[in-house]
Structures are given as C-alpha cells and as structure tokens.
Design an enzyme around this catalytic site. Sequence first.
Site, short mmCIF file in Angstrom:
data_model
loop_
_atom_site.label_atom_id
_atom_site.label_comp_id
_atom_site.label_asym_id
_atom_site.label_seq_id
_atom_site.Cartn_x
_atom_site.Cartn_y
_atom_site.Cartn_z
N HIS A 1 -6.61 13.28 9.81
CA HIS A 1 -5.43 13.09 10.65
C HIS A 1 -4.58 14.36 10.52
CE1 HIS A 1 -2.53 11.28 13.10
NE2 HIS A 1 -2.10 10.29 12.35
N ASP B 1 -0.34 5.31 2.13
CA ASP B 1 -0.70 4.93 3.49
C ASP B 1 -1.15 3.47 3.42
OD1 ASP B 1 -1.44 4.92 6.17
OD2 ASP B 1 -3.25 6.12 5.91
N1 CP Z 1 1.24 8.01 11.82
C1 CP Z 1 0.65 7.77 13.00
O1 CP Z 1 -0.26 8.48 13.44
O2 CP Z 1 1.18 6.70 13.66
P1 CP Z 1 0.60 5.99 14.98
O3 CP Z 1 -0.66 5.27 14.59
O4 CP Z 1 1.69 5.08 15.41
O5 CP Z 1 0.31 7.06 16.00
N1 NVA Z 2 -5.11 5.52 7.75
C1 NVA Z 2 -4.47 4.94 8.91
C2 NVA Z 2 -3.50 5.91 9.49
C3 NVA Z 2 -2.70 5.40 10.65
C4 NVA Z 2 -1.79 6.43 11.23
C5 NVA Z 2 -5.52 4.52 9.93
O1 NVA Z 2 -6.51 5.23 10.09
O2 NVA Z 2 -5.34 3.47 10.54
#
Ligand code: CP
Ligand code: NVA
Length: 302
Positions: free
Chosen positions: A130, A221
């Site tokens: 991410h 997270d």
């Molecule tokens: N942190 C993040 O990417 O949030 P969303 O899933 O709301 O885009």
């Molecule tokens: N680790 C989480 C991040 C969300 C922004 C996911 O992948 O759902």
Amino acid sequence: MKKDFISILDISSDELTNLIASARRLKEERRLGVHTPVLANKTLGMIFEKSSTRTRISFEAGMFELGGYALFLNPKDMQLGRGEAIRDTAKVMSRFVSAIMIRANRHDEVLELAANADIPVINGLSDREHPCQILADIMTIEERLFRTEGVKVAWIGDGNNVCTSLIFSTILTGMEVVVASPPEFSPSSAIVREAQEKGAKVRIVTEPREAVSDADVVMTDTWVSMGQEEEIDRRRKIFAPYQVNQALMNGAKPGALAMHCLPAHRNWEITDEVIDSKASAVWDQAENRLHVQKALLVRLLV
Ligand code: CP
Ligand code: NVA
C-alpha cells in the site's frame, strides 16, 4: 518513458524527498486557497476492486483540485467484471485517460495492468503493498518528528500489505522497523529477505512490548484486512494480545506517536483512549494522503 507507482521502491530516496517537499508546498497552498490547475485536461481512471473511503476521496478530490478529472470505476460495472482481459482493459484505458489508479485483490493484477498500459499506473492497495499510504505516513512522521533518519517504528499486529510497504520504506528513509506479530502472521520470510538484501532495517519479533521499547512511533492496522472477513473470529482471538492500548504506549518513548492507516476497528487493534489521544497522528495520516498523492500525480503526469 511512463512511470508507475506500484511499490514504495519505485521511487528513489531523492525522489521521495522531492515528493514530500512538493506535498508540503501543495498543503500550504491549499491552506491559502491557492489551486493551480497543472493537471487541466488530465483524467485519472480509478478502478476499485475493494471498498475505500480515504483512497477514493483523496484521489478524486486531489485530481479536482489540480484542475483534472477522476472517474470512479467499479469493475462489476466494467467488462472487466465479465471477463475482459486486464491487458485489453489496460490498452483501451490508455487511449482514454492519462493515468490509472487501481485497488486490486491481487498484486499480479496491478503488475499486469502496468505492463500493458501506455500510461502511469498507481497501486491504490494490493495484497502485497500500500505504497500511497506509506508516503502519507512518512510525510506525517516528518511533520511531527522533523526527521525520518534513525526514527524507530514499532509495527504491532498483522504483517500485511501496509507493513510490507513500511518495511521497504526504511531503505529510502533511514527509519528502523521492529515488527511484532503472532508468528503465523509475520511478514513473509521472502519479503523480509528481499527487503534486508536491499538494505531495509527490519527486525521481526513476537512480543509487542519488545517492539515498542525505545520506539518513536507505534503503528498498527486492522487485524482483518479486506477479503479476510471469514477469518474474523479466529483473527480476533489470535491478535488480542497485540492491541495498541495505553499500557503498550507507555512502553514506548515518551511522546511517541500512535499511527493507524484506518479504517480502524476501535477497541480491537487500537483503543479509543489511544486513537483519540494527543499521541494519535491518524487524522493527519489520512489528510496527508491528499497532499502527497497530488504531488505524486504531478510527478507522474507533468
Ligand atoms: N487507508 C486507506 O487506504 O483507507 P481506505 O481503505 O478508506 O481507502
Ligand atoms: N490492511 C488493510 C488496509 C486497508 C487500508 C487491508 O488491506 O484491508
């Protein structure tokens, strides 16, 4: 040649410095009400295979503020959802829009899209990384602590996609990461090996208290990432000792930041007391997505 942003390592350390400087300028200009339409007539196609609040809104608002336009694309409503090949989608979208942002179930899909598109592709979250989130997190850490070099980050919980981008980011920033996860949910040894070979400063432990000792930042997270909803009960049990609560924060350096990319399950991975405390940087992290992604879009499209 077109540039993509699929991994945090798609930029160099110098490029990261410039990107954050540009994000800070854009943040200040926005505060003053100055909006320069540098992306006039540019269009961002945004494919979301998973839900989003921050990523969608920040990219959409960001494109608007830069004078461009963003299209929200639900794969279920596209021919992609009926089996049209990703490579064909990439070629066709390249004829219509200036860049693509994709939030994908599988990292391979992002790579395939990028390999077949003539335009920049941005990873808006995959099962591996991410990177946009970590850009915002680095900006937030610099704002609060005035440096990244030598900053010690404790990652508590799931060794997931956000954790992977954080680990790789230490190569660019000089930060050090200690990850405390239940053994089953540690970052994969392949990722840790790859990161260490490239110069990442990362240590994997199982004890949250060990990870936070001497930490400047305590980051966590969700215990249940998107797509893992069926494992919710099992994960909740296994991760229970990995909650970021005030007792754990007390084990970090005085004044340590508490960070979470959001969305949070309040009082699961992070307590109300911590997320709503002065130590919490979560709202700045969310806001900085807007500024840093605007800087990224300018870098990729101008
Ligand atoms: N942190 C993040 O990417 O949030 P969303 O899933 O709301 O885009
Ligand atoms: N680790 C989480 C991040 C969300 C922004 C996911 O992948 O759902």
